[in-house]
Write an enzyme that holds these catalytic residues in place. Structure first.
Site, PDB file in Angstrom:
ATOM      1  N   ASP A   6       4.638   2.909   6.423  1.00 28.86           N
ATOM      2  CA  ASP A   6       4.144   2.670   7.893  1.00 28.86           C
ATOM      3  C   ASP A   6       4.951   1.913   8.667  1.00 28.86           C
ATOM      4  O   ASP A   6       6.158   1.464   8.344  1.00 28.86           O
ATOM      5  CB  ASP A   6       2.900   1.483   7.439  1.00 28.86           C
ATOM      6  CG  ASP A   6       3.425   0.107   7.151  1.00 28.86           C
ATOM      7  OD1 ASP A   6       4.209   0.183   6.330  1.00 28.86           O
ATOM      8  OD2 ASP A   6       2.859  -0.772   7.919  1.00 28.86           O
TER       9      ASP A   6
ATOM     10  N   ARG B  98       0.766   5.981   7.766  1.00 26.46           N
ATOM     11  CA  ARG B  98       0.826   6.137   6.142  1.00 26.46           C
ATOM     12  C   ARG B  98       0.258   7.667   5.744  1.00 26.46           C
ATOM     13  O   ARG B  98       0.599   8.130   4.486  1.00 26.46           O
ATOM     14  CB  ARG B  98       0.127   5.267   5.518  1.00 26.46           C
ATOM     15  CG  ARG B  98       0.696   3.663   5.564  1.00 26.46           C
ATOM     16  CD  ARG B  98      -0.209   2.852   4.779  1.00 26.46           C
ATOM     17  NE  ARG B  98       0.013   1.379   5.029  1.00 26.46           N
ATOM     18  CZ  ARG B  98       1.051   0.507   4.687  1.00 26.46           C
ATOM     19  NH1 ARG B  98       2.118   0.852   3.828  1.00 26.46           N
ATOM     20  NH2 ARG B  98       1.056  -0.662   5.044  1.00 26.46           N
TER      21      ARG B  98
ATOM     22  N   GLU C  66       7.581   2.237  -6.343  1.00 25.78           N
ATOM     23  CA  GLU C  66       7.906   1.609  -4.961  1.00 25.78           C
ATOM     24  C   GLU C  66       7.818   3.018  -4.098  1.00 25.78           C
ATOM     25  O   GLU C  66       8.080   4.067  -4.389  1.00 25.78           O
ATOM     26  CB  GLU C  66       8.959   0.976  -4.895  1.00 25.78           C
ATOM     27  CG  GLU C  66       8.911  -0.482  -4.849  1.00 25.78           C
ATOM     28  CD  GLU C  66       8.528  -0.864  -3.551  1.00 25.78           C
ATOM     29  OE1 GLU C  66       7.700  -0.263  -2.883  1.00 25.78           O
ATOM     30  OE2 GLU C  66       8.921  -1.856  -3.155  1.00 25.78           O
ATOM     31  N   ASP C  67       7.663   2.614  -2.896  1.00 25.59           N
ATOM     32  CA  ASP C  67       7.799   3.638  -1.764  1.00 25.59           C
ATOM     33  C   ASP C  67       9.105   3.903  -1.430  1.00 25.59           C
ATOM     34  O   ASP C  67       9.851   4.854  -1.177  1.00 25.59           O
ATOM     35  CB  ASP C  67       7.068   3.644  -0.369  1.00 25.59           C
ATOM     36  CG  ASP C  67       6.996   1.959   0.017  1.00 25.59           C
ATOM     37  OD1 ASP C  67       7.682   1.218  -0.542  1.00 25.59           O
ATOM     38  OD2 ASP C  67       6.315   1.728   0.998  1.00 25.59           O
TER      39      ASP C  67
ATOM     40  N   LYS D 286      17.333   3.339   0.079  1.00 31.27           N
ATOM     41  CA  LYS D 286      18.249   3.076   1.028  1.00 31.27           C
ATOM     42  C   LYS D 286      19.549   2.503   0.721  1.00 31.27           C
ATOM     43  O   LYS D 286      19.591   1.202   0.997  1.00 31.27           O
ATOM     44  CB  LYS D 286      17.696   2.565   2.491  1.00 31.27           C
ATOM     45  CG  LYS D 286      17.045   3.290   3.387  1.00 31.27           C
ATOM     46  CD  LYS D 286      16.839   2.522   4.740  1.00 31.27           C
ATOM     47  CE  LYS D 286      15.427   2.703   5.211  1.00 31.27           C
ATOM     48  NZ  LYS D 286      15.073   2.034   6.408  1.00 31.27           N
TER      49      LYS D 286
ATOM     50  N   PHE E 187      14.702   3.927  10.154  1.00 37.04           N
ATOM     51  CA  PHE E 187      13.535   3.544   9.681  1.00 37.04           C
ATOM     52  C   PHE E 187      12.499   4.880   9.678  1.00 37.04           C
ATOM     53  O   PHE E 187      12.478   5.616  10.707  1.00 37.04           O
ATOM     54  CB  PHE E 187      13.062   2.643  10.788  1.00 37.04           C
ATOM     55  CG  PHE E 187      11.825   2.017  10.335  1.00 37.04           C
ATOM     56  CD1 PHE E 187      11.875   0.832   9.689  1.00 37.04           C
ATOM     57  CD2 PHE E 187      10.380   2.313  10.755  1.00 37.04           C
ATOM     58  CE1 PHE E 187      10.615   0.137   9.193  1.00 37.04           C
ATOM     59  CE2 PHE E 187       9.434   1.946  10.362  1.00 37.04           C
ATOM     60  CZ  PHE E 187       9.383   0.592   9.443  1.00 37.04           C
TER      61      PHE E 187
ATOM     62  N   ASP F 255      14.920  -0.959  -0.173  1.00 35.10           N
ATOM     63  CA  ASP F 255      15.557  -1.100   0.941  1.00 35.10           C
ATOM     64  C   ASP F 255      16.796  -2.223   0.685  1.00 35.10           C
ATOM     65  O   ASP F 255      17.719  -1.856   0.131  1.00 35.10           O
ATOM     66  CB  ASP F 255      14.758  -1.565   2.008  1.00 35.10           C
ATOM     67  CG  ASP F 255      15.330  -1.685   3.541  1.00 35.10           C
ATOM     68  OD1 ASP F 255      16.212  -0.828   3.778  1.00 35.10           O
ATOM     69  OD2 ASP F 255      15.097  -2.617   4.231  1.00 35.10           O
TER      70      ASP F 255
ATOM     71  N   LYS G 226       0.827  -1.320   0.021  1.00 33.83           N
ATOM     72  CA  LYS G 226       0.136   0.049   0.197  1.00 33.83           C
ATOM     73  C   LYS G 226       1.018   1.150  -0.052  1.00 33.83           C
ATOM     74  O   LYS G 226       0.314   2.366  -0.226  1.00 33.83           O
ATOM     75  CB  LYS G 226      -0.878  -0.051   1.293  1.00 33.83           C
ATOM     76  CG  LYS G 226      -1.622  -1.333   1.506  1.00 33.83           C
ATOM     77  CD  LYS G 226      -2.364  -1.240   3.000  1.00 33.83           C
ATOM     78  CE  LYS G 226      -2.896  -2.530   3.144  1.00 33.83           C
ATOM     79  NZ  LYS G 226      -2.815  -2.909   4.642  1.00 33.83           N
ATOM     80  N   GLY G 227       2.053   1.074   0.179  1.00 29.68           N
ATOM     81  CA  GLY G 227       2.930   2.324   0.511  1.00 29.68           C
ATOM     82  C   GLY G 227       3.400   3.109  -0.529  1.00 29.68           C
ATOM     83  O   GLY G 227       3.491   4.366  -0.116  1.00 29.68           O
TER      84      GLY G 227
END
Ligand code: IMP
Length: 179
Positions: free
Chosen positions: A160, A166, A100-101, A132, A153, A104, A44-45
């Site tokens: 989230d 969010r 994408e949000d 990141k 983080f 990582d 959902k990000g």
């Protein structure tokens, strides 16, 4: 600022400005293509980022969504993902932009890219709000990056912690004692 945050890393204005730049760049890169790309957002990000970004893409794009989750049974090196929601349409021969949000370790993106290749996508690019790079475990190419961030983080603008935060209009760092 939300009380659970220790600092704001990227404020709302900076995110909007960067979305404008990325939207213009994507428009430039695809404007000579006969068929505009399909934006595939990972739920959902990426939803707030997708919504802001596409305002500035001046092409007749289409949108689709996928929801995937890490497959708990897999080991780190072979970690596989489970498709919780698949695409609504065929993407055979289509140009895709994955939205994408955050990238990582890169494992989600690598797995999704393979799935889309297997579905016959002809060209796949990636746009991510955040990157990141120090956390990367596999090699993936992120064609359009909003912001490179350090190894902290973060939550907000789609990201989230336990499904919260969010809806914050900025990206911030969660207080250490909260996770
Ligand atoms: P990757 O497969 O390790 O690249 O993980 C990507 C996914 O992990 C993202 O789509 C996020 O859902 C989640 N994630 C990674 N870092 C963060 C963070 O700092 N905050 C919130 N979610 C994160």
């Amino acid at each position: 600022m939300h009380k659970d945050l220790k600092k704001i890393l990227i404020d709302e204005k900076s995110i909007i400005n960067r979305c404008l730049e990325l939207g213009q760049q994507i428009t430039d890169d695809y404007k000579h293509d006969v068929e505009p790309p399909i934006f595939i957002a990972l739920l959902k990000g990426s939803v707030p980022f997708l919504a802001e970004l596409v305002k500035y893409v001046n092409l007749d794009i289409e949108l689709d969504f996928m929801d995937v989750s890490s497959y708990a049974g897999g080991t780190e090196s072979t970690r596989d993902i489970r498709i919780l929601k698949d695409l609504d349409r065929s993407i055979k021969g289509k140009n895709i932009i994955i939205v994408e949000d955050i990238v990582d370790t890169g494992r989600t993106l690598l797995a999704v890219t393979k799935i889309l290749e297997n579905k016959g996508a002809s060209g796949i690019k990636v746009v991510s709000l955040l990157d990141k790079p120090v956390r990367r475990e596999v090699t993936v190419e992120v064609d359009y990056v909003g912001f490179e961030i350090p190894n902290e983080f973060v939550v907000g603008f789609g990201l989230d912690y336990a499904e919260k935060y969010r809806n914050l209009p900025y990206v911030g760092v969660l207080k250490d004692e909260l996770y």
